[in-house]
Design a protein around this motif. Structure first.
Motif, PDB file in Angstrom:
ATOM      1  N   GLY A 132       0.814  -1.208   0.000  1.00  0.00           N
ATOM      2  CA  GLY A 132       0.000   0.000   0.000  1.00  0.00           C
ATOM      3  C   GLY A 132       0.847   1.256   0.000  1.00  0.00           C
ATOM      4  O   GLY A 132       0.334   2.364  -0.167  1.00  0.00           O
ATOM      5  N   ALA A 133       2.178   1.082   0.164  1.00  0.00           N
ATOM      6  CA  ALA A 133       3.077   2.233   0.164  1.00  0.00           C
ATOM      7  C   ALA A 133       3.700   2.474  -1.202  1.00  0.00           C
ATOM      8  O   ALA A 133       4.385   3.478  -1.407  1.00  0.00           O
ATOM      9  N   GLU A 134       3.490   1.565  -2.148  1.00  0.00           N
ATOM     10  CA  GLU A 134       4.099   1.700  -3.467  1.00  0.00           C
ATOM     11  C   GLU A 134       3.499   2.870  -4.247  1.00  0.00           C
ATOM     12  O   GLU A 134       2.358   3.291  -3.987  1.00  0.00           O
ATOM     13  N   THR A 135       4.275   3.380  -5.180  1.00  0.00           N
ATOM     14  CA  THR A 135       3.783   4.417  -6.085  1.00  0.00           C
ATOM     15  C   THR A 135       3.635   3.839  -7.476  1.00  0.00           C
ATOM     16  O   THR A 135       4.428   2.984  -7.895  1.00  0.00           O
ATOM     17  N   TYR A 136       2.635   4.285  -8.200  1.00  0.00           N
ATOM     18  CA  TYR A 136       2.344   3.780  -9.541  1.00  0.00           C
ATOM     19  C   TYR A 136       2.012   4.964 -10.438  1.00  0.00           C
ATOM     20  O   TYR A 136       1.207   5.827 -10.077  1.00  0.00           O
ATOM     21  N   LEU A 137       2.669   5.018 -11.588  1.00  0.00           N
ATOM     22  CA  LEU A 137       2.420   6.076 -12.564  1.00  0.00           C
ATOM     23  C   LEU A 137       1.601   5.502 -13.712  1.00  0.00           C
ATOM     24  O   LEU A 137       2.025   4.544 -14.375  1.00  0.00           O
ATOM     25  N   THR A 138       0.429   6.064 -13.965  1.00  0.00           N
ATOM     26  CA  THR A 138      -0.411   5.576 -15.053  1.00  0.00           C
ATOM     27  C   THR A 138       0.188   5.970 -16.402  1.00  0.00           C
ATOM     28  O   THR A 138       1.058   6.842 -16.491  1.00  0.00           O
ATOM     29  N   LEU A 139      -0.302   5.347 -17.471  1.00  0.00           N
ATOM     30  CA  LEU A 139       0.147   5.711 -18.813  1.00  0.00           C
ATOM     31  C   LEU A 139      -0.226   7.159 -19.131  1.00  0.00           C
ATOM     32  O   LEU A 139       0.407   7.797 -19.963  1.00  0.00           O
ATOM     33  N   GLY A 140      -1.248   7.666 -18.445  1.00  0.00           N
ATOM     34  CA  GLY A 140      -1.653   9.052 -18.640  1.00  0.00           C
ATOM     35  C   GLY A 140      -0.884  10.046 -17.796  1.00  0.00           C
ATOM     36  O   GLY A 140      -1.122  11.252 -17.891  1.00  0.00           O
ATOM     37  N   GLY A 141       0.012   9.565 -16.932  1.00  0.00           N
ATOM     38  CA  GLY A 141       0.842  10.452 -16.129  1.00  0.00           C
ATOM     39  C   GLY A 141       0.318  10.749 -14.739  1.00  0.00           C
ATOM     40  O   GLY A 141       0.866  11.614 -14.043  1.00  0.00           O
ATOM     41  N   ASP A 142      -0.724  10.038 -14.294  1.00  0.00           N
ATOM     42  CA  ASP A 142      -1.267  10.259 -12.956  1.00  0.00           C
ATOM     43  C   ASP A 142      -0.609   9.319 -11.948  1.00  0.00           C
ATOM     44  O   ASP A 142      -0.263   8.183 -12.276  1.00  0.00           O
ATOM     45  N   ASP A 143      -0.460   9.792 -10.717  1.00  0.00           N
ATOM     46  CA  ASP A 143       0.104   8.979  -9.643  1.00  0.00           C
ATOM     47  C   ASP A 143      -1.013   8.256  -8.894  1.00  0.00           C
ATOM     48  O   ASP A 143      -2.052   8.856  -8.572  1.00  0.00           O
ATOM     49  N   GLU A 144      -0.775   6.975  -8.597  1.00  0.00           N
ATOM     50  CA  GLU A 144      -1.720   6.165  -7.837  1.00  0.00           C
ATOM     51  C   GLU A 144      -0.954   5.371  -6.788  1.00  0.00           C
ATOM     52  O   GLU A 144       0.265   5.233  -6.859  1.00  0.00           O
ATOM     53  N   ARG A 145      -1.710   4.826  -5.832  1.00  0.00           N
ATOM     54  CA  ARG A 145      -1.138   3.887  -4.863  1.00  0.00           C
ATOM     55  C   ARG A 145      -1.950   2.592  -4.916  1.00  0.00           C
ATOM     56  O   ARG A 145      -3.171   2.619  -4.721  1.00  0.00           O
ATOM     57  N   PRO A 146      -1.304   1.464  -5.173  1.00  0.00           N
ATOM     58  CA  PRO A 146      -2.024   0.190  -5.138  1.00  0.00           C
ATOM     59  C   PRO A 146      -2.615  -0.070  -3.760  1.00  0.00           C
ATOM     60  O   PRO A 146      -2.109   0.419  -2.739  1.00  0.00           O
TER      61      PRO A 146
END
Length: 235
Positions: A132-146
């Motif tokens: 839950g601490a990981e960072t994820y960058l979408t193909l559209g450039g938005d940041d998310e957290r799983p």
């Protein structure tokens, strides 16, 4: 760097078949058209008989998503998404020749294929439950957290390179024009996956060697041999 699946993934999904391929010397100018046509024709022939939802390869991933608590018609594996797009549009977008080759292979076999830029991966890469601490960058450039417990591709720095396992890859490690070193991961869960994945791996290795004349290493991973050591890029 090393690639592996967490023991919990192997324990939960003992039917998993996985193949990995590492290649250096990639350029954005290779012509992979003959392979794209071949795999598109194979997909078209299967879709003429019935929609992708009935393919055993896709049904297996739908069952896996349901086992992970995900609605399988809301969150689809990448292969199903490609097949749906292809059935709708009659073609797939062209992005980069190696990505196009991976997408075509996935389309033809209805099996997810991830293509990642090794230079954008920090340390080791593992398919594991998220903290839950990981960072994820979408193909559209938005940041998310799983979500905690969500299966992701994650590196040693805590960056997620996929969400919901094979649902979506990250824009962070997407192949670019200046990408030279790539890791390809093929994952199947259907009954004959242990036969399908080595065949896909061999076809991909042959195509890459033919088009890029580049060094290729590959392996089939199992619960007993779960680790692939990625050699450093050639100098």
């Amino acid at each position: 760097m090393r690639f592996r699946h967490d023991p919990q993934v192997w324990s939960t999904f003992p039917e998993l078949a996985c193949g990995v391929l590492h290649v250096t010397g990639i350029t954005p100018t290779a012509d992979v058209g003959p392979w794209l046509t071949r795999y598109a024709d194979a997909a078209r022939a299967r879709l003429a008989v019935g929609p992708e939802s009935g393919f055993p390869e896709i049904q297996a991933w739908r069952r896996a998503f349901a086992r992970m608590g995900l609605a399988p018609t809301r969150y689809r594996c990448a292969a199903e998404s490609l097949l749906r797009r292809f059935r709708r549009d009659g073609r797939l977008p062209r992005l980069h020749p190696l990505v196009d080759l991976g997408n075509a292979l996935s389309l033809g076999y209805a099996v997810p294929v991830a293509v990642l830029d090794v230079d954008r991966i920090d340390g080791d890469l593992a398919v594991r439950p998220a903290t839950g601490a990981e960072t994820y960058l979408t193909l559209g450039g938005d940041d998310e957290r799983p979500e905690p417990g969500e299966t992701v591709f994650a590196d040693s720095a805590g960056r997620a390179h996929s969400r919901r396992w094979t649902h979506r890859q990250s824009g962070w490690s997407a192949v670019r024009e200046d990408t030279t070193e790539v890791l390809v991961v093929i994952e199947a869960l259907h009954d004959s996956g242990a036969e399908t994945v080595p065949r896909m791996l061999a076809e991909l290795a042959s195509a890459v060697a033919d088009r890029w004349r580049a060094p290729v290493r590959s392996a089939v991973l199992t619960a007993d041999a779960p680790v692939f050591a990625v050699a450093p890029a050639a100098s």
